[in-house]
Design a protein around this motif. Structure first.
Motif, PDB file in Angstrom:
ATOM      1  N   CYS A 117       0.835  -1.211   0.000  1.00 40.09           N
ATOM      2  CA  CYS A 117       0.000   0.000   0.000  1.00 40.09           C
ATOM      3  C   CYS A 117       0.863   1.252   0.000  1.00 40.09           C
ATOM      4  O   CYS A 117       0.561   2.221  -0.715  1.00 40.09           O
ATOM      5  CB  CYS A 117      -0.941  -0.001   1.210  1.00 40.09           C
ATOM      6  SG  CYS A 117      -2.279  -1.186   1.094  1.00 40.09           S
ATOM      7  N   SER A 118       1.939   1.227   0.764  1.00 40.65           N
ATOM      8  CA  SER A 118       2.847   2.375   0.807  1.00 40.65           C
ATOM      9  C   SER A 118       3.485   2.618  -0.569  1.00 40.65           C
ATOM     10  O   SER A 118       3.545   3.757  -1.043  1.00 40.65           O
ATOM     11  CB  SER A 118       3.926   2.119   1.856  1.00 40.65           C
ATOM     12  OG  SER A 118       4.860   3.162   1.876  1.00 40.65           O
ATOM     13  N   LEU A 119       3.938   1.545  -1.204  1.00 42.53           N
ATOM     14  CA  LEU A 119       4.528   1.679  -2.544  1.00 42.53           C
ATOM     15  C   LEU A 119       3.497   2.173  -3.556  1.00 42.53           C
ATOM     16  O   LEU A 119       3.803   2.998  -4.424  1.00 42.53           O
ATOM     17  CB  LEU A 119       5.112   0.335  -3.000  1.00 42.53           C
ATOM     18  CG  LEU A 119       6.343  -0.160  -2.246  1.00 42.53           C
ATOM     19  CD1 LEU A 119       6.654  -1.601  -2.613  1.00 42.53           C
ATOM     20  CD2 LEU A 119       7.527   0.744  -2.535  1.00 42.53           C
ATOM     21  N   ALA A 120       2.270   1.675  -3.450  1.00 41.92           N
ATOM     22  CA  ALA A 120       1.218   2.059  -4.395  1.00 41.92           C
ATOM     23  C   ALA A 120       0.824   3.528  -4.244  1.00 41.92           C
ATOM     24  O   ALA A 120       0.413   4.163  -5.216  1.00 41.92           O
ATOM     25  CB  ALA A 120       0.005   1.162  -4.213  1.00 41.92           C
ATOM     26  N   VAL A 126       1.811   0.485  -9.576  1.00 42.06           N
ATOM     27  CA  VAL A 126       1.806  -0.704  -8.717  1.00 42.06           C
ATOM     28  C   VAL A 126       0.396  -1.278  -8.683  1.00 42.06           C
ATOM     29  O   VAL A 126      -0.573  -0.562  -8.443  1.00 42.06           O
ATOM     30  CB  VAL A 126       2.281  -0.364  -7.288  1.00 42.06           C
ATOM     31  CG1 VAL A 126       2.100  -1.557  -6.349  1.00 42.06           C
ATOM     32  CG2 VAL A 126       3.735   0.079  -7.308  1.00 42.06           C
ATOM     33  N   VAL A 127       0.303  -2.588  -8.965  1.00 41.76           N
ATOM     34  CA  VAL A 127      -0.980  -3.293  -8.912  1.00 41.76           C
ATOM     35  C   VAL A 127      -0.815  -4.515  -8.024  1.00 41.76           C
ATOM     36  O   VAL A 127       0.291  -4.941  -7.719  1.00 41.76           O
ATOM     37  CB  VAL A 127      -1.471  -3.734 -10.311  1.00 41.76           C
ATOM     38  CG1 VAL A 127      -1.688  -2.533 -11.221  1.00 41.76           C
ATOM     39  CG2 VAL A 127      -0.528  -4.731 -10.940  1.00 41.76           C
ATOM     40  N   PHE A 145      -7.987   0.132  -0.586  1.00 40.69           N
ATOM     41  CA  PHE A 145      -7.454   1.441  -0.970  1.00 40.69           C
ATOM     42  C   PHE A 145      -7.332   1.608  -2.485  1.00 40.69           C
ATOM     43  O   PHE A 145      -7.440   2.710  -3.000  1.00 40.69           O
ATOM     44  CB  PHE A 145      -6.082   1.679  -0.319  1.00 40.69           C
ATOM     45  CG  PHE A 145      -6.121   1.764   1.168  1.00 40.69           C
ATOM     46  CD1 PHE A 145      -6.643   2.882   1.802  1.00 40.69           C
ATOM     47  CD2 PHE A 145      -5.654   0.717   1.940  1.00 40.69           C
ATOM     48  CE1 PHE A 145      -6.687   2.962   3.182  1.00 40.69           C
ATOM     49  CE2 PHE A 145      -5.697   0.790   3.323  1.00 40.69           C
ATOM     50  CZ  PHE A 145      -6.219   1.911   3.947  1.00 40.69           C
ATOM     51  N   PHE A 146      -7.094   0.502  -3.192  1.00 41.34           N
ATOM     52  CA  PHE A 146      -6.850   0.559  -4.633  1.00 41.34           C
ATOM     53  C   PHE A 146      -7.679  -0.502  -5.377  1.00 41.34           C
ATOM     54  O   PHE A 146      -7.129  -1.417  -5.995  1.00 41.34           O
ATOM     55  CB  PHE A 146      -5.355   0.342  -4.931  1.00 41.34           C
ATOM     56  CG  PHE A 146      -4.448   1.261  -4.163  1.00 41.34           C
ATOM     57  CD1 PHE A 146      -4.256   2.571  -4.584  1.00 41.34           C
ATOM     58  CD2 PHE A 146      -3.802   0.830  -3.017  1.00 41.34           C
ATOM     59  CE1 PHE A 146      -3.424   3.428  -3.872  1.00 41.34           C
ATOM     60  CE2 PHE A 146      -2.974   1.681  -2.299  1.00 41.34           C
ATOM     61  CZ  PHE A 146      -2.789   2.980  -2.725  1.00 41.34           C
ATOM     62  N   PRO A 147      -9.008  -0.379  -5.331  1.00 44.27           N
ATOM     63  CA  PRO A 147      -9.844  -1.429  -5.944  1.00 44.27           C
ATOM     64  C   PRO A 147      -9.646  -1.576  -7.453  1.00 44.27           C
ATOM     65  O   PRO A 147      -9.746  -2.683  -7.976  1.00 44.27           O
ATOM     66  CB  PRO A 147     -11.273  -0.994  -5.608  1.00 44.27           C
ATOM     67  CG  PRO A 147     -11.187   0.455  -5.276  1.00 44.27           C
ATOM     68  CD  PRO A 147      -9.813   0.685  -4.731  1.00 44.27           C
ATOM     69  N   LYS A 148      -9.340  -0.488  -8.155  1.00 44.53           N
ATOM     70  CA  LYS A 148      -9.159  -0.571  -9.610  1.00 44.53           C
ATOM     71  C   LYS A 148      -7.779  -1.093  -9.997  1.00 44.53           C
ATOM     72  O   LYS A 148      -7.523  -1.344 -11.165  1.00 44.53           O
ATOM     73  CB  LYS A 148      -9.402   0.790 -10.261  1.00 44.53           C
ATOM     74  CG  LYS A 148     -10.856   1.200 -10.163  1.00 44.53           C
ATOM     75  CD  LYS A 148     -11.130   2.476 -10.898  1.00 44.53           C
ATOM     76  CE  LYS A 148     -12.619   2.788 -10.766  1.00 44.53           C
ATOM     77  NZ  LYS A 148     -13.034   3.825 -11.656  1.00 44.53           N
ATOM     78  N   ARG A 149      -6.920  -1.275  -8.989  1.00 44.25           N
ATOM     79  CA  ARG A 149      -5.573  -1.791  -9.241  1.00 44.25           C
ATOM     80  C   ARG A 149      -5.386  -3.168  -8.592  1.00 44.25           C
ATOM     81  O   ARG A 149      -4.270  -3.638  -8.415  1.00 44.25           O
ATOM     82  CB  ARG A 149      -4.541  -0.793  -8.713  1.00 44.25           C
ATOM     83  CG  ARG A 149      -4.548   0.485  -9.552  1.00 44.25           C
ATOM     84  CD  ARG A 149      -3.916   1.679  -8.874  1.00 44.25           C
ATOM     85  NE  ARG A 149      -2.566   1.487  -8.392  1.00 44.25           N
ATOM     86  CZ  ARG A 149      -1.921   2.391  -7.664  1.00 44.25           C
ATOM     87  NH1 ARG A 149      -2.483   3.542  -7.361  1.00 44.25           N
ATOM     88  NH2 ARG A 149      -0.700   2.161  -7.237  1.00 44.25           N
ATOM     89  N   THR A 150      -6.496  -3.799  -8.234  1.00 44.54           N
ATOM     90  CA  THR A 150      -6.461  -5.118  -7.607  1.00 44.54           C
ATOM     91  C   THR A 150      -7.160  -6.111  -8.524  1.00 44.54           C
ATOM     92  O   THR A 150      -8.290  -5.875  -8.951  1.00 44.54           O
ATOM     93  CB  THR A 150      -7.174  -5.081  -6.238  1.00 44.54           C
ATOM     94  OG1 THR A 150      -6.574  -4.073  -5.431  1.00 44.54           O
ATOM     95  CG2 THR A 150      -7.074  -6.427  -5.534  1.00 44.54           C
ATOM     96  N   PHE A 163      -0.726 -13.062 -16.689  1.00 49.12           N
ATOM     97  CA  PHE A 163      -1.476 -11.812 -16.628  1.00 49.12           C
ATOM     98  C   PHE A 163      -0.544 -10.657 -16.261  1.00 49.12           C
ATOM     99  O   PHE A 163      -0.561  -9.600 -16.902  1.00 49.12           O
ATOM    100  CB  PHE A 163      -2.600 -11.963 -15.586  1.00 49.12           C
ATOM    101  CG  PHE A 163      -3.475 -10.760 -15.408  1.00 49.12           C
ATOM    102  CD1 PHE A 163      -4.413 -10.409 -16.373  1.00 49.12           C
ATOM    103  CD2 PHE A 163      -3.382  -9.989 -14.258  1.00 49.12           C
ATOM    104  CE1 PHE A 163      -5.234  -9.318 -16.189  1.00 49.12           C
ATOM    105  CE2 PHE A 163      -4.196  -8.891 -14.077  1.00 49.12           C
ATOM    106  CZ  PHE A 163      -5.132  -8.548 -15.053  1.00 49.12           C
ATOM    107  N   ALA A 164       0.312 -10.884 -15.268  1.00 52.68           N
ATOM    108  CA  ALA A 164       1.272  -9.847 -14.847  1.00 52.68           C
ATOM    109  C   ALA A 164       2.259  -9.556 -15.978  1.00 52.68           C
ATOM    110  O   ALA A 164       2.598  -8.389 -16.229  1.00 52.68           O
ATOM    111  CB  ALA A 164       2.019 -10.303 -13.594  1.00 52.68           C
ATOM    112  N   ALA A 165       2.699 -10.591 -16.660  1.00 48.81           N
ATOM    113  CA  ALA A 165       3.654 -10.395 -17.762  1.00 48.81           C
ATOM    114  C   ALA A 165       3.032  -9.574 -18.875  1.00 48.81           C
ATOM    115  O   ALA A 165       3.717  -8.784 -19.523  1.00 48.81           O
ATOM    116  CB  ALA A 165       4.118 -11.742 -18.300  1.00 48.81           C
ATOM    117  N   GLY A 166       1.752  -9.741 -19.097  1.00 45.56           N
ATOM    118  CA  GLY A 166       1.059  -8.992 -20.144  1.00 45.56           C
ATOM    119  C   GLY A 166       0.815  -7.542 -19.798  1.00 45.56           C
ATOM    120  O   GLY A 166       0.481  -6.731 -20.672  1.00 45.56           O
ATOM    121  N   MET A 167       0.937  -7.200 -18.542  1.00 47.49           N
ATOM    122  CA  MET A 167       0.706  -5.807 -18.134  1.00 47.49           C
ATOM    123  C   MET A 167       1.924  -4.990 -18.460  1.00 47.49           C
ATOM    124  O   MET A 167       1.987  -3.857 -18.527  1.00 47.49           O
ATOM    125  CB  MET A 167       0.403  -5.730 -16.635  1.00 47.49           C
ATOM    126  CG  MET A 167      -0.897  -6.436 -16.289  1.00 47.49           C
ATOM    127  SD  MET A 167      -1.224  -6.337 -14.527  1.00 47.49           S
ATOM    128  CE  MET A 167      -2.566  -5.152 -14.558  1.00 47.49           C
TER     129      MET A 167
END
Length: 167
Positions: A117-120, A126-127, A145-150, A163-167
């Motif tokens: 959360c601190s990094l985000a 950061v997701v 705190f970051f619903p659109k990034r979860t 999925f992460a690699a595709g981001m």
């Protein structure tokens, strides 16, 4: 994320259908396995003899035993908490409430969640990606705190990686 979750559920549904029943037997047997299943993992009267037969079989092929179970089967508190009770300490059996001693050091999960959360907060790229374990990984706190990034990809760790690699 909601549209993406619908798509991942459909992909998961397709995959499960493809690898179960006769179609699954053909695929795995073509790969050199002796395929048995799917078997109801809660039916001990059926499962134990199957395990004994496989143990005593003269078959020399590797065996793929496809057993289907439901987490928390027969225990209402576990059925109600789909992301909890995978590995628990002492708990009250009738209610399922865990007894956590006071004064313990912070858990790895809480440290990870707070750090993420601190990094985000500092970096909008950061997701958080979880494979159906937001509570166990700390991403439930991140998601508040970051619903659109979860992103929860369901029980598909390999998909989380691609999925992460595709981001």
């Amino acid at each position: 994320p909601e549209d993406l979750q619908k798509v991942t559920r459909k992909i998961d549904e397709f995959g499960r259908g493809f690898f179960s029943g006769e179609e699954g037997a053909v695929l795995f047997e073509e790969l050199g396995f002796y395929y048995v299943g799917p078997i109801d993992g809660h039916d001990m009267d059926n499962l134990i003899p199957i395990l004994q037969n496989l143990r005593d079989s003269p078959n020399q092929k590797p065996v793929l035993l496809h057993v289907k179970t439901e987490k928390g089967y027969g225990y209402p508190p576990a059925l109600k908490a789909s992301d909890k009770m995978h590995g628990v300490g002492v708990f009250d059996v009738p209610t399922g409430v865990q007894r956590k001693p006071k004064g313990l050091p912070p858990t790895y999960t809480s440290i990870f969640a707070n750090t993420l959360c601190s990094l985000a907060r500092q970096d909008s790229t950061v997701v958080g990606i979880t494979a159906a374990m937001p509570g166990g990984t700390g991403l439930d706190a991140f998601g508040k705190f970051f619903p659109k990034r979860t992103f929860d990809v369901g029980i598909a760790e390999q998909h989380a990686v691609t999925f992460a690699a595709g981001m």
